[in-house]
Design a protein around this motif. Structure first.
Motif, short mmCIF file in Angstrom:
data_model
loop_
_atom_site.label_atom_id
_atom_site.label_comp_id
_atom_site.label_asym_id
_atom_site.label_seq_id
_atom_site.Cartn_x
_atom_site.Cartn_y
_atom_site.Cartn_z
N GLN A 216 0.82 -1.20 0.00
CA GLN A 216 0.00 0.00 0.00
C GLN A 216 0.86 1.26 0.00
O GLN A 216 1.93 1.30 0.63
N LEU A 217 0.40 2.27 -0.70
CA LEU A 217 1.00 3.59 -0.65
C LEU A 217 -0.04 4.60 -1.10
O LEU A 217 -1.04 4.25 -1.72
N GLU A 218 0.22 5.86 -0.79
CA GLU A 218 -0.72 6.94 -1.14
C GLU A 218 -0.60 7.23 -2.64
O GLU A 218 0.50 7.37 -3.16
N LEU A 219 -1.76 7.36 -3.30
CA LEU A 219 -1.81 7.64 -4.73
C LEU A 219 -2.90 8.67 -5.01
O LEU A 219 -3.56 9.14 -4.08
N PRO A 220 -3.13 9.04 -6.30
CA PRO A 220 -4.03 10.14 -6.60
C PRO A 220 -5.46 10.03 -6.08
O PRO A 220 -6.08 8.99 -6.21
N GLY A 221 -5.99 11.15 -5.54
CA GLY A 221 -7.40 11.22 -5.21
C GLY A 221 -7.82 12.08 -4.05
O GLY A 221 -8.83 12.74 -4.15
N ASP A 222 -7.12 12.11 -2.89
CA ASP A 222 -7.63 12.85 -1.72
C ASP A 222 -6.54 13.55 -0.92
O ASP A 222 -6.39 13.24 0.26
#
Length: 407
Positions: A216-222
């Motif tokens: 898991q990692l942070e990706l586009p959207g919020d």
């Protein structure tokens, strides 16, 4: 699947330029948790702070209390001049319905241009969150290193093939950073991340060790979403890339600013009787033996109640009303009240109306949202529309308790 934490490219977010030793970052745009865990905060007994996570246009925010949402400044490409009335916060409730409110105030951190990517939204119609108030982590950025935090947000939920434009992606995808991103399908998504030091500014920012063991990692959207360490919110999502880089603005650099606005210094709380109120011309008031003010006429009338604004400790610039006791004895109409300020130049600032709920012989308690006015000559008032007499008796104001504070 992702949890997104950022602003979509269509909103024109900025791009952070890394030092040469850093991995190439994503724009400060929508961020999501790749393979994020689908999470219904209302059926969970842990991480109940996630019941305060709201959707914003292209971003995620978190309700700190019923009036204030914290998010990222880069969610607003027009900067501090963004009209707050164009922004709406939406909170999914336990029954699946959505409570929403427009913003009435948008504040950027004073050092936002230097990298403190944090903004506050004050809501026009307060939303009662799952947790009445959320604290901010009380320690330093250095004390967070090595700690695991729980993060939640909305946004893109998966990556696909490479792309140059949206035409290269499926209908439920968009093209960002050269990769097709699958749009959010509704649920909140979550993940645990381990905090590591940011090599560029180890006080202002921290990073996540990504991808985590679950990929898991942070990706586009919020962008603008928050994380929780068990004691408070630790930071606000700022930037990342699609492989090995996520950065958050650390609470250490914005905590005092946020607390000074969200929980301003209380100057005075005053109990005032309804007998302090007056009616506008044409109305008829009568006063009860316990200090009530009643509408003695048969039609709707407006009652104005002054709020004392002493200046001995500096003039309070924030007024809210945690308690207002009204008497609604008319089954055909409600008692509706709001706070307002007005200065000698004629400028009027008003909150939205809060109304009683049905007629009864006893009093009803209302809570009014805050009004902010930094003009020292302004006068604060409580204004109520009170229905006329009915079979149950007279409607009116029993007493009111304004709270005056200073930002």
């Amino acid at each position: 699947m992702f949890l997104t934490l950022g602003l979509s490219a269509s909103l024109g977010a900025c791009t952070e330029v890394p030092a040469s030793s850093e991995p190439e970052p994503l724009a400060e745009q929508s961020q999501s948790i790749k393979n994020g865990t689908v999470w219904n905060p209302w059926t969970q007994s842990t991480q109940t702070w996630t019941r305060n996570v709201v959707r914003l246009p292209g971003c995620t925010g978190t309700l700190l209390n019923r009036e204030w949402v914290i998010t990222a400044t880069h969610c607003f490409p027009n900067g501090p001049t963004t009209d707050p009335s164009t922004l709406t916060a939406r909170l999914t409730l336990a029954d699946g319905s959505v409570a929403s409110s427009r913003a009435v105030e948008l504040l950027f951190h004073p050092q936002y241009a230097s990298g403190v990517d944090v903004a506050l939204l004050r809501l026009e119609d307060p939303i009662d969150p799952g947790v009445a108030s959320l604290p901010l982590y009380s320690g330093t950025t250095a004390s967070l290193l090595g700690r695991s935090v729980f993060c939640a947000g909305y946004g893109a939920i998966d990556t696909g093939g490479s792309c140059s434009t949206g035409a290269d992606c499926a209908s439920n995808q968009f093209c960002q950073w050269g990769v097709c991103m699958t749009m959010n399908d509704g649920p909140l998504r979550t993940a645990w991340f381990n905090i590591i030091q940011d090599p560029v500014d180890p006080v202002m920012w921290y990073r996540f060790n990504v991808p985590n063991a679950s990929g898991q990692l942070e990706l586009p959207g919020d962008s603008g979403s928050s994380c929780w360490d068990g004691t408070g919110l630790t930071g606000i999502m700022k930037a990342g890339n699609a492989t090995n880089y996520n950065r958050q603005t650390s609470v250490e650099v914005f905590r005092d600013w946020v607390n000074g606005i969200v929980t301003p210094t209380q100057v005075k709380v005053v109990n005032q009787p309804g007998a302090s109120c007056r009616t506008v011309p044409g109305g008829q008031l009568s006063y009860g033996t316990d200090g009530e003010a009643f509408n003695a006429g048969t039609g709707l009338t407006q009652i104005v109640c002054p709020i004392q604004r002493p200046g001995d400790a500096g003039f309070a610039n924030v007024v809210d009303m945690p308690r207002l006791f009204v008497l609604d004895r008319n089954p055909a109409a409600d008692v509706c009240c709001h706070l307002q300020s007005k200065n000698p130049s004629g400028k009027l600032i008003s909150t939205t109306d809060v109304c009683s709920s049905g007629a009864s012989s006893g009093y009803q308690s209302l809570v009014l949202p805050s009004v902010y006015d930094n003009t020292t000559w302004s006068q604060f008032s409580l204004v109520c529309s009170v229905p006329g007499s009915a079979s149950l008796g007279l409607s009116g104001i029993q007493n009111y308790r304004p709270r005056l504070s200073m930002r």
